[in-house]
Design an enzyme around this catalytic site. Structure first.
Site, short mmCIF file in Angstrom:
data_model
loop_
_atom_site.label_atom_id
_atom_site.label_comp_id
_atom_site.label_asym_id
_atom_site.label_seq_id
_atom_site.Cartn_x
_atom_site.Cartn_y
_atom_site.Cartn_z
N GLU A 222 14.59 -7.50 8.73
CA GLU A 222 15.03 -8.82 7.85
C GLU A 222 16.49 -9.01 7.79
O GLU A 222 16.96 -10.23 7.84
CB GLU A 222 14.51 -8.39 6.68
CG GLU A 222 14.89 -9.59 5.52
CD GLU A 222 14.03 -9.53 4.32
OE1 GLU A 222 13.70 -10.45 3.61
OE2 GLU A 222 13.98 -8.14 3.69
N ARG A 231 25.99 -3.74 2.48
CA ARG A 231 25.54 -3.23 1.47
C ARG A 231 25.54 -1.72 1.25
O ARG A 231 25.82 -1.38 0.05
CB ARG A 231 23.73 -3.39 1.52
CG ARG A 231 23.39 -4.95 1.36
CD ARG A 231 22.04 -4.93 0.94
NE ARG A 231 21.51 -6.25 0.70
CZ ARG A 231 20.15 -6.70 0.33
NH1 ARG A 231 19.27 -5.65 -0.33
NH2 ARG A 231 19.89 -7.64 0.03
N GLN A 342 5.26 -7.08 1.57
CA GLN A 342 5.21 -7.99 0.88
C GLN A 342 4.23 -8.01 -0.22
O GLN A 342 3.03 -7.14 0.22
CB GLN A 342 5.36 -9.35 1.42
CG GLN A 342 6.70 -9.79 2.03
CD GLN A 342 6.73 -10.95 2.85
OE1 GLN A 342 5.54 -11.75 3.26
NE2 GLN A 342 7.63 -11.69 2.90
N GLY A 364 -6.26 -5.12 3.38
CA GLY A 364 -6.69 -4.17 2.80
C GLY A 364 -6.35 -2.60 3.35
O GLY A 364 -6.24 -1.87 2.75
N LYS A 408 -0.68 4.57 -5.97
CA LYS A 408 -1.69 5.26 -5.23
C LYS A 408 -0.91 6.57 -4.79
O LYS A 408 0.29 6.37 -4.25
CB LYS A 408 -2.20 4.82 -4.01
CG LYS A 408 -3.03 5.51 -3.06
CD LYS A 408 -3.61 4.77 -1.88
CE LYS A 408 -4.47 5.93 -0.94
NZ LYS A 408 -5.00 5.33 0.33
N ARG A 410 -2.13 9.83 -2.68
CA ARG A 410 -3.48 10.55 -2.13
C ARG A 410 -3.40 12.10 -2.38
O ARG A 410 -4.42 12.72 -2.69
CB ARG A 410 -3.34 10.43 -0.53
CG ARG A 410 -4.66 10.89 -0.08
CD ARG A 410 -4.56 11.01 1.46
NE ARG A 410 -4.16 9.60 2.14
CZ ARG A 410 -4.82 8.42 2.34
NH1 ARG A 410 -6.27 8.48 2.33
NH2 ARG A 410 -4.46 7.47 3.13
#
Length: 445
Positions: A222, A231, A342, A364, A408, A410
């Site tokens: 990006e 930065r 995103q 997904g 999440k 795991r």
């Protein structure tokens, strides 16, 4: 295999029929595997019958050829070793063939050089994919390896890669763990690139317990490398990022920036700002760095700007392939991979705009492949001061406060914690309680 049919399982996980140079050897191998699959006995007679059923017995040389195969092998004890020789020679032949194809790519001058390189890398990448199979292991062997790794961890020699955010590292059991795929997702403008760059810099600044540096690869699809540097300089010097970007600073600020340059110059942080980077190219660059310098953390900013190895015509399938490839890369190099993603606009349809796993954009598979999914959420980008006071009259307006949500995990608990966003320098830092220290286990103060 003709001498002892019990060797078939061990041989079958090492070689395939197409690994044999001569077709008749491949046919005999396939016949033995077919008989084993049917639980039929494997012998010279049964293999000959199986070959005859497919009209191949005469082509391989009949029973005399099968007798010859049995006669030239002294014992079946070393069947696995013989199989590895066949596999090794097969790989060498594939390399020769790939070399010819790469030479052909090089002679087609009409193609773009980047496309030519992509095709060449893909040929070798697909060869490598074919070698990633692993055999079943006895529980005792796995436990022995686990105990050895644990002893190294307790001895302070290995472990997770610290993100620099103490509450997050504690919740993840000691930082980003090797072979894990971590997804960091947020809506545009929330600061996921800044957060990821914070993590990359902190990891590169923190040596391993044995004193060796941690090598970090930052793939920026990006931002150009110059923007990444600006930065980093803003965060390290404390100078307003807008002033650095515009090259407008005082003598004092220039001194602070030069000091920051000196401190950052020796960091083992490698930046790649290739546009439309493919999974094949990323894997190739990461493997090369790993071999030449070592590698401890990979950061990808961000997934949706990558391209897959094939043109599916279906973006969901392409993102699924990218997600699987990043997880495979994490396991192959045994390093954590932090990939930014995103979120879909569905998050904006909820009153609080707080993200859910179902908001991960375009696939997904991202949720399925990821070991850890982190969301970055800033209430001050959702609510004005007046709206916040109306809905939360007993709480101060959370200006500059960001929630890091572990949606999440795991291998551990989910949860949330808070960090502070410094808008002037476009960086995040640990949040502190009024009485000192950081957030509690639940992420709140």
């Amino acid at each position: 295999m003709l001498i002892d049919g019990e060797t078939v399982p061990g041989v079958q996980i090492i070689v395939e029929a197409n690994d044999f140079y001569r077709q008749r050897h491949a046919w005999v191998f396939e016949a033995c595997v077919t008989l084993f699959t049917r639980n039929d006995p494997i012998s010279q007679i049964s293999v000959a019958d199986e070959l005859a059923r497919h009209q191949r017995l005469e082509e391989v040389g009949g029973l005399p050829f099968l007798s010859h195969l049995i006669a030239v092998v002294p014992t079946s004890v070393y069947a696995d070793n013989y199989a590895r020789v066949v596999r090794r020679l097969s790989i060498h032949r594939q390399l020769i063939d790939a070399g010819g194809q790469i030479a052909g790519i090089g002679t087609r001058a009409e193609e773009d050089e980047e496309e030519s390189l992509r095709k060449a890398e893909e040929l070798l990448y697909r060869m490598r994919l074919g070698q990633n199979t692993r055999d079943l292991e006895a529980l005792r062997d796995v436990l022995d390896r686990y105990v050895e790794d644990t002893e190294q961890l307790v001895g302070g020699r290995v472990g997770g890669v610290e993100s620099g955010f103490v509450d997050l590292d504690r919740q993840l059991g000691g930082g980003f763990q090797p072979a894990d795929l971590l997804i960091l997702a947020a809506r545009p403008g929330v600061g996921k690139s800044a957060f990821a760059l914070n993590v990359a810099k902190s990891a590169a600044q923190t040596p391993k317990p044995d004193g060796r540096p941690r090598i970090v690869a930052f793939f920026s699809l990006e931002m150009a490398s110059e923007q990444v540097i600006e930065r980093l300089l803003a965060g390290e010097s404390g100078i307003n990022s807008t002033r650095i970007r515009g090259h407008v600073w005082t003598d004092y600020e220039e001194g602070a920036i030069m000091n920051a340059v000196g401190r950052l110059a020796d960091l083992p942080l490698y930046i790649d700002d290739s546009v439309n980077l493919s999974v094949v190219a990323l894997r190739s660059k990461a493997r090369r760095l790993s071999l030449e310098e070592g590698l401890d953390l990979i950061v990808v900013d961000y997934m949706q700007l990558m391209s897959g190895t094939n043109t599916f015509g279906n973006r969901v399938q392409e993102i699924s392939e990218i997600s699987r490839s990043l997880k495979a890369l994490a396991r192959d190099l045994n390093v954590p991979v932090l990939a930014l993603s995103q979120l879909s606009r569905a998050v904006e349809n909820r009153p609080r705009h707080e993200p859910l796993l179902s908001d991960l954009r375009e696939s997904g598979a991202i949720e399925q492949d990821a070991d850890v999914v982190l969301f970055l959420y800033r209430p001050d980008m959702v609510f004005t001061g007046e709206e916040w006071e109306r809905q939360h009259p007993d709480q101060d307006y959370p200006r500059g406060i960001a929630d890091v949500i572990i949606a999440k995990h795991r291998n551990g608990p989910t949860g949330r914690m808070q960090v502070v966003f410094e808008e002037q320098t476009t960086t995040f830092r640990n949040a502190a309680r009024a009485g000192g220290g950081t957030a509690g286990p639940d992420g709140y103060y």
